[in-house]
Design a protein around this motif. Structure first.
Motif, PDB file in Angstrom:
ATOM      1  N   LYS A 329      -8.763  -1.525   3.785  1.00 49.99           N
ATOM      2  CA  LYS A 329      -9.658  -2.571   3.284  1.00 49.99           C
ATOM      3  C   LYS A 329      -9.230  -3.047   1.891  1.00 49.99           C
ATOM      4  N   ALA A 330      -8.745  -2.118   1.075  1.00 45.68           N
ATOM      5  CA  ALA A 330      -8.360  -2.487  -0.293  1.00 45.68           C
ATOM      6  C   ALA A 330      -7.145  -3.412  -0.314  1.00 45.68           C
ATOM      7  N   THR A 331      -6.296  -3.332   0.704  1.00 40.50           N
ATOM      8  CA  THR A 331      -5.089  -4.171   0.747  1.00 40.50           C
ATOM      9  C   THR A 331      -5.193  -5.300   1.770  1.00 40.50           C
ATOM     10  N   ASP A 332      -6.336  -5.437   2.394  1.00 44.17           N
ATOM     11  CA  ASP A 332      -6.503  -6.451   3.451  1.00 44.17           C
ATOM     12  C   ASP A 332      -6.311  -7.859   2.880  1.00 44.17           C
ATOM     13  N   SER A 333      -5.472  -8.631   3.537  1.00 47.84           N
ATOM     14  CA  SER A 333      -5.223 -10.036   3.189  1.00 47.84           C
ATOM     15  C   SER A 333      -4.625 -10.216   1.793  1.00 47.84           C
ATOM     16  N   VAL A 334      -4.101  -9.131   1.225  1.00 47.47           N
ATOM     17  CA  VAL A 334      -3.466  -9.222  -0.091  1.00 47.47           C
ATOM     18  C   VAL A 334      -2.010  -9.626   0.089  1.00 47.47           C
ATOM     19  N   GLU A 335      -1.592 -10.636  -0.618  1.00 49.85           N
ATOM     20  CA  GLU A 335      -0.201 -11.068  -0.616  1.00 49.85           C
ATOM     21  C   GLU A 335       0.354 -10.928  -2.029  1.00 49.85           C
ATOM     22  N   LEU A 336       1.470 -10.235  -2.115  1.00 52.45           N
ATOM     23  CA  LEU A 336       2.105 -10.017  -3.421  1.00 52.45           C
ATOM     24  C   LEU A 336       3.527 -10.571  -3.354  1.00 52.45           C
ATOM     25  N   PRO A 337       3.689 -11.855  -3.557  1.00 52.34           N
ATOM     26  CA  PRO A 337       4.994 -12.503  -3.337  1.00 52.34           C
ATOM     27  C   PRO A 337       6.090 -12.062  -4.303  1.00 52.34           C
ATOM     28  N   LYS A 338       5.713 -11.444  -5.451  1.00 55.79           N
ATOM     29  CA  LYS A 338       6.726 -11.016  -6.417  1.00 55.79           C
ATOM     30  C   LYS A 338       6.943  -9.506  -6.405  1.00 55.79           C
ATOM     31  N   LEU A 339       6.285  -8.811  -5.478  1.00 58.55           N
ATOM     32  CA  LEU A 339       6.395  -7.353  -5.439  1.00 58.55           C
ATOM     33  C   LEU A 339       7.818  -6.934  -5.075  1.00 58.55           C
ATOM     34  N   ARG A 340       8.381  -6.035  -5.880  1.00 57.50           N
ATOM     35  CA  ARG A 340       9.718  -5.523  -5.622  1.00 57.50           C
ATOM     36  C   ARG A 340       9.741  -4.015  -5.378  1.00 57.50           C
ATOM     37  N   VAL A 341       8.779  -3.297  -5.949  1.00 60.12           N
ATOM     38  CA  VAL A 341       8.769  -1.832  -5.855  1.00 60.12           C
ATOM     39  C   VAL A 341       7.447  -1.377  -5.250  1.00 60.12           C
ATOM     40  N   LEU A 342       7.539  -0.557  -4.199  1.00 60.80           N
ATOM     41  CA  LEU A 342       6.368   0.058  -3.581  1.00 60.80           C
ATOM     42  C   LEU A 342       6.591   1.558  -3.531  1.00 60.80           C
ATOM     43  N   ASP A 343       5.610   2.322  -4.048  1.00 62.22           N
ATOM     44  CA  ASP A 343       5.752   3.780  -4.153  1.00 62.22           C
ATOM     45  C   ASP A 343       4.458   4.432  -3.687  1.00 62.22           C
ATOM     46  N   THR A 344       4.547   5.241  -2.638  1.00 63.31           N
ATOM     47  CA  THR A 344       3.382   5.990  -2.145  1.00 63.31           C
ATOM     48  C   THR A 344       3.719   7.471  -2.124  1.00 63.31           C
ATOM     49  N   ALA A 345       4.244   7.980  -3.228  1.00 65.61           N
ATOM     50  CA  ALA A 345       4.702   9.368  -3.309  1.00 65.61           C
ATOM     51  C   ALA A 345       3.537  10.309  -3.560  1.00 65.61           C
ATOM     52  N   SER A 346       3.008  10.918  -2.504  1.00 62.99           N
ATOM     53  CA  SER A 346       1.907  11.874  -2.630  1.00 62.99           C
ATOM     54  C   SER A 346       1.794  12.665  -1.347  1.00 62.99           C
ATOM     55  N   SER A 347       1.619  13.973  -1.470  1.00 65.87           N
ATOM     56  CA  SER A 347       1.496  14.823  -0.288  1.00 65.87           C
ATOM     57  C   SER A 347       0.162  14.621   0.424  1.00 65.87           C
TER      58      SER A 347
END
Length: 506
Positions: A329-347
């Motif tokens: 829900k927090a990312t629903d319909s979110v567009e980030l056209p300049k995003l270059r780095v995505l990090d989901t580092a968590s156990s």
């Protein structure tokens, strides 16, 4: 005899350990400057001990004070809020003590050190506490010393489980909040927000702000929302002209949606990190973070999402479905056209949530990190499918994945799906000579068995070639090698032989 230029000594110092540099001040003038910078560049004021008192005395000298650039403050020397006796109170009768001048306090401290040299009959810590008779004395000195540090650029404050800032003997903690500050990290109780981030704070060039909120001391939900909306959000908004990096965490599950919804647009914000408690309610209404992401869609270039378990009930839910739904829900319909780095580092971050984020934001990524949760061959394949199908698929890419089972088939998969991959880092749980599905069955974990499997992997890699793969850097992070030196060399030889473009292997 001509002396060497200072720049030469600086270059020499680059190759010396910091602990050694600290003691080289007597070599020459250049090493004196280097050693003093090394000694005083970063300081921590936490507990009242001899080192802290010595630092307070030395920092009265402007030639020393100017060297401090990084400052940590955790005022553990203040009286315990639960009434436990402090170091100032133990073994001492209560008696009124008049406020003393700063000069008098320094004379007391100097006498303490002279006494230490001439007598060993009393414990040095007790004699030091005699010189600083009350917490007010320490705070008085701290306020004056901290206000005299002209070059502090990074300031870290931890203030929770302590008396509220407003009730402390003096607001010494706000002294370093000055225009030259570039990074501010606050780990504090929500009740302290108004005292520390007041509207008249003189912070005009802040570029990086880290915030960890402890809300357990504010029990009323309406009061909590009021502080977030009317104090913390405006405080962060005041940095909008210069702020580039923002990190927000909550020690326990707390509704931070009033904060997210009321922070003004920060036009230069390009790096955002959000730490999400795994327990429900996470960070409250996900519409708050959703609105914040939408508001900054034209500036964000780096997004880091973490699942955290600091406070709360301390129980990790058996199912992380609630967290997955919240992230969805927090990312629903979110567009980030300049995003270059995505990090989901968590156990604790659900792999399904990581795949969802990759699916939604892969179109512009040049760097992806998914680590912490074990990723099967199929999970890696799904991640690579999203990346290879993205419009940015021709740009050089950095990829960090793991833990994984490293097999020749996995290498084949990555090379085929992402031929433009520039840098690859794999957190390796196991190295096997066969595909991941077959390798998932129980095996012997003895040293000889591990060696046999790694030998089989190396043998299989020696017959492979990836002439169209443009990989430059390859790193394997693992602790399973039975003979590290031998197998590091053997693996490096196998990879250099199979990947013509490879320049670096670690």
């Amino acid at each position: 005899m001509p002396t060497l230029p200072h720049s030469v000594w600086l270059n020499v110092a680059r190759y010396l350990p910091a602990l050694l540099l600290r003691d080289l001040y007597a070599v020459n003038h250049s090493f004196f400057e280097i050693a003093m910078d090394c000694r005083y560049r970063q300081l921590i004021f936490a507990y009242m001990d001899l080192r802290m008192v010595k630092n307070l005395v030395r920092l009265r000298d402007p030639a020393v004070a100017k060297r401090v650039q990084i400052l940590h403050v955790y005022p553990g020397f203040l009286p315990d809020p639960n009434g436990a006796p402090s170091l100032f109170d133990q073994g001492k009768p209560e008696c009124p003590v008049q406020k003393r001048s700063f000069l008098t306090l320094l004379l007391d401290i100097a006498n303490t050190f002279l006494e230490q040299r001439n007598s060993l009959s009393r414990h040095p810590k007790y004699r030091m506490m005699e010189a600083l008779r009350k917490p007010e004395d320490v705070v008085q000195i701290l306020a004056d010393v901290l206000a005299g540090l002209p070059n502090v650029t990074d300031y870290y404050v931890t203030w929770h489980g302590l008396p509220a800032i407003a009730s402390s003997p003096a607001p010494f903690v706000v002294s370093p909040l000055r225009p030259n500050l570039r990074k501010l990290s606050l780990n504090l109780s929500l009740e302290n927000v108004q005292s520390l981030l007041s509207p008249d704070s003189d912070i005009s060039r802040l570029e990086e702000f880290h915030l960890c909120i402890h809300s357990e001391s504010v029990y009323d939900e309406h009061e909590r929302s009021y502080v977030l909306q009317n104090h913390l959000a405006p405080a962060i908004s005041r940095f909008q002209s210069t702020l580039k990096t923002l990190v927000i965490s909550s020690w326990e599950p707390t509704d931070l949606s009033p904060l997210f919804q009321n922070i003004d647009c920060i036009p230069n914000l390009d790096d955002l990190s959000i730490n999400i408690p795994v327990e429900s309610c996470h960070l409250g209404d996900p519409a708050g973070l959703n609105a914040f992401l939408q508001k900054h869609q034209n500036s964000l270039r780096c997004l880091r999402l973490r699942a955290s378990q600091y406070g709360g009930q301390g129980i990790i839910p058996a199912s992380l479905t609630s967290l997955y739904d919240w992230i969805c829900k927090a990312t629903d319909s979110v567009e980030l056209p300049k995003l270059r780095v995505l990090d989901t580092a968590s156990s604790l971050f659900p792999i399904e949530a990581s795949l969802l984020c990759v699916q939604r934001f892969s179109g512009t990524l040049t760097s992806l990190s998914i680590t912490g949760v074990y990723q099967s061959y199929d999970c890696v394949a799904e991640t690579l499918t999203h990346l290879s199908n993205s419009p940015a698929g021709e740009e050089p890419l950095k990829l960090r994945l793991g833990p994984v089972l490293l097999s020749p088939q996995l290498v084949d998969l990555i090379a085929a799906r992402i031929p433009n991959l520039h840098q690859l880092e794999l957190l390796v749980r196991k190295i096997v000579p066969i595909d991941a599905d077959a390798a998932s069955s129980p095996t012997n974990n003895s040293k000889s068995s591990k060696s046999k499997q790694i030998d089989g992997f190396i043998f299989a890699m020696e017959s492979r070639r990836y002439p169209t793969w443009r990989l430059h850097q390859l790193s394997l992070v693992t602790d399973i090698l039975p003979d590290r030196d031998h197998y590091e060399a053997a693996l490096g030889k196998a990879f250099f032989g199979s990947i013509p473009s490879l320049h670096c292997f670690t």
